[in-house]
Scaffold this active site. Structure first.
Site, PDB file in Angstrom:
ATOM      1  N   LYS A 164      60.438  47.017  35.673  1.00 55.35           N
ATOM      2  CA  LYS A 164      60.745  46.307  36.923  1.00 55.35           C
ATOM      3  C   LYS A 164      60.436  44.825  36.750  1.00 55.35           C
ATOM      4  O   LYS A 164      59.487  44.280  37.299  1.00 55.35           O
ATOM      5  CB  LYS A 164      59.956  46.915  38.076  1.00 55.35           C
ATOM      6  CG  LYS A 164      60.336  48.376  38.335  1.00 55.35           C
ATOM      7  CD  LYS A 164      59.452  49.016  39.381  1.00 55.35           C
ATOM      8  CE  LYS A 164      59.825  50.485  39.578  1.00 55.35           C
ATOM      9  NZ  LYS A 164      58.935  51.174  40.540  1.00 55.35           N
ATOM     10  N   LYS A 191      63.458  61.573  33.649  1.00 62.27           N
ATOM     11  CA  LYS A 191      63.016  61.512  35.034  1.00 62.27           C
ATOM     12  C   LYS A 191      63.769  62.563  35.848  1.00 62.27           C
ATOM     13  O   LYS A 191      64.585  63.321  35.311  1.00 62.27           O
ATOM     14  CB  LYS A 191      63.208  60.098  35.580  1.00 62.27           C
ATOM     15  CG  LYS A 191      62.499  59.046  34.725  1.00 62.27           C
ATOM     16  CD  LYS A 191      62.514  57.673  35.344  1.00 62.27           C
ATOM     17  CE  LYS A 191      61.445  57.554  36.413  1.00 62.27           C
ATOM     18  NZ  LYS A 191      61.302  56.157  36.898  1.00 62.27           N
ATOM     19  N   GLU A 193      58.712  62.777  33.203  1.00 64.71           N
ATOM     20  CA  GLU A 193      58.109  62.614  34.522  1.00 64.71           C
ATOM     21  C   GLU A 193      57.866  63.978  35.157  1.00 64.71           C
ATOM     22  O   GLU A 193      58.701  64.877  35.073  1.00 64.71           O
ATOM     23  CB  GLU A 193      59.040  61.787  35.402  1.00 64.71           C
ATOM     24  CG  GLU A 193      58.525  61.532  36.805  1.00 64.71           C
ATOM     25  CD  GLU A 193      59.534  60.766  37.637  1.00 64.71           C
ATOM     26  OE1 GLU A 193      59.358  59.546  37.802  1.00 64.71           O
ATOM     27  OE2 GLU A 193      60.510  61.399  38.110  1.00 64.71           O
ATOM     28  N   ARG A 233      60.099  20.719  35.972  1.00 63.00           N
ATOM     29  CA  ARG A 233      60.293  21.928  36.764  1.00 63.00           C
ATOM     30  C   ARG A 233      60.530  23.147  35.890  1.00 63.00           C
ATOM     31  O   ARG A 233      60.019  24.238  36.175  1.00 63.00           O
ATOM     32  CB  ARG A 233      61.454  21.734  37.740  1.00 63.00           C
ATOM     33  CG  ARG A 233      61.798  22.949  38.598  1.00 63.00           C
ATOM     34  CD  ARG A 233      60.583  23.661  39.186  1.00 63.00           C
ATOM     35  NE  ARG A 233      59.654  22.763  39.871  1.00 63.00           N
ATOM     36  CZ  ARG A 233      58.385  23.072  40.141  1.00 63.00           C
ATOM     37  NH1 ARG A 233      57.881  24.241  39.764  1.00 63.00           N
ATOM     38  NH2 ARG A 233      57.613  22.211  40.767  1.00 63.00           N
ATOM     39  N   ASP A 291      53.697  61.569  38.541  1.00 65.73           N
ATOM     40  CA  ASP A 291      54.253  60.657  39.537  1.00 65.73           C
ATOM     41  C   ASP A 291      53.779  60.966  40.951  1.00 65.73           C
ATOM     42  O   ASP A 291      53.934  62.087  41.449  1.00 65.73           O
ATOM     43  CB  ASP A 291      55.786  60.741  39.481  1.00 65.73           C
ATOM     44  CG  ASP A 291      56.457  59.705  40.358  1.00 65.73           C
ATOM     45  OD1 ASP A 291      55.936  58.582  40.452  1.00 65.73           O
ATOM     46  OD2 ASP A 291      57.504  60.030  40.946  1.00 65.73           O
TER      47      ASP A 291
END
Length: 310
Positions: free
Chosen positions: A157, A189, A218, A122, A239
């Protein structure tokens, strides 16, 4: 379709290698989850199969895709054999990470103590199936962008604890890694701009505190993009821009490059495969796709134990 030159500064590309110390730690953590603290136990396998039983197994693809994470399989087998104090399993790979495979294709052959094979099953499948799913998804994007000059990038992410494996899988699928974390590249950002007061102030603050790192900014409007370039940014994240606006921004930035030098441009936010070539046609260098690592389904792999002879 506009084809543009390859970017001068390319983030990490090519499968490369995983740090063996990192891989050993990830495998140890995964085995602890399954077996309990080392050496741990598999109550079913150890009750039903004698430790001296030998066998063979095949690692098989159940679905078409691109494999990745096979490099983790020998480490899983090694650690399980060590925990059980049993002889090592012989591992014979038949394909390499990055290979396209078909249903039923045997990826590797394993032979050794059956206890080791079943206890390891597994964990090695979890790692290889997850990585292969990321590689398979990435290959779809790389194929969609082929010939455009644009590259598909991953993001941060990722699954906690598995970032290196998932970014390795992106490379196996023909994608390109962006930054590995918050430590290696500065990314200004919207919230940073709010906190600093302006794009220029944020860029200046990073340059002052961390002069050795690359700075990315950004922007979601033409004015923001031009402000960022004027502040010295040479990598922009454009963006959530609709294609007409993206086209306008790319043209404006490119028009200024005789004075500013090369500016790398990345389209990001809500990108889909059916828009990939349309977005690339605007002249961006990259499309960043968080879904490569946060939304890729696994590739179905299996470990098939072969019946004993006789």
């Amino acid at each position: 379709m506009t084809t543009h030159a390859a970017p001068e500064h390319t983030p990490t590309a090519g499968p490369g290698a995983l740090d063996p110390r990192w891989l050993a730690g990830v495998v140890a953590t995964a085995l602890d989850e399954d077996l309990g603290a080392a050496p741990g136990r598999d109550v079913t396998t150890q009750a039903t199969i004698p430790p001296d039983a030998e066998g063979t197994a095949a690692l098989v693809a159940r679905a078409p895709g691109v494999v990745a994470g096979l490099v983790a399989v020998p480490e899983v087998l090694r650690q399980v054999a060590d925990r059980l104090a049993l002889p090592a399993v012989t591992y014979r790979p038949l394909v390499e990470d990055g290979a396209a495979v078909t249903p039923g294709e045997v990826l590797a052959e394993l032979s050794g103590p059956v206890q080791v094979l079943l206890v390891a099953e597994r964990t090695l499948l979890n790692l290889a199936s997850r990585a292969s799913g990321v590689a398979t998804h990435t290959r779809r994007w790389a194929d969609a962008l082929q010939g455009t000059g644009a590259l598909v990038l991953d993001t941060r992410k990722t699954t906690p604890g598995l970032r290196a494996l998932e970014k390795y899988a992106v490379r196996c699928g023909g994608g390109t890694n962006k930054r590995m974390g918050l430590h290696d590249v500065a990314m200004v950002k919207d919230n940073h701009v709010v906190a600093a007061g302006s794009v220029a102030a944020a860029v200046h603050a990073v340059r002052t505190r961390f002069p050795d790192v690359a700075i990315q900014v950004e922007a979601d409007t033409l004015d923001q993009a031009l402000e960022a370039v004027a502040a010295g940014a040479r990598f922009l994240l454009l963006d959530n821009m609709p294609t007409p606006l993206l086209t306008e921004v790319v043209a404006a930035v490119r028009a200024g490059e005789p004075a500013t030098g090369r500016v790398e441009l990345e389209a990001t936010g809500n990108l889909t495969l059916d828009r990939a070539r349309e977005v690339a046609s605007t002249g961006v260098d990259y499309l960043s796709v968080g879904g490569l690592t946060h939304s890729s389904p696994i590739l179905d792999l299996a470990l098939d134990l072969r019946p004993a002879a006789g």
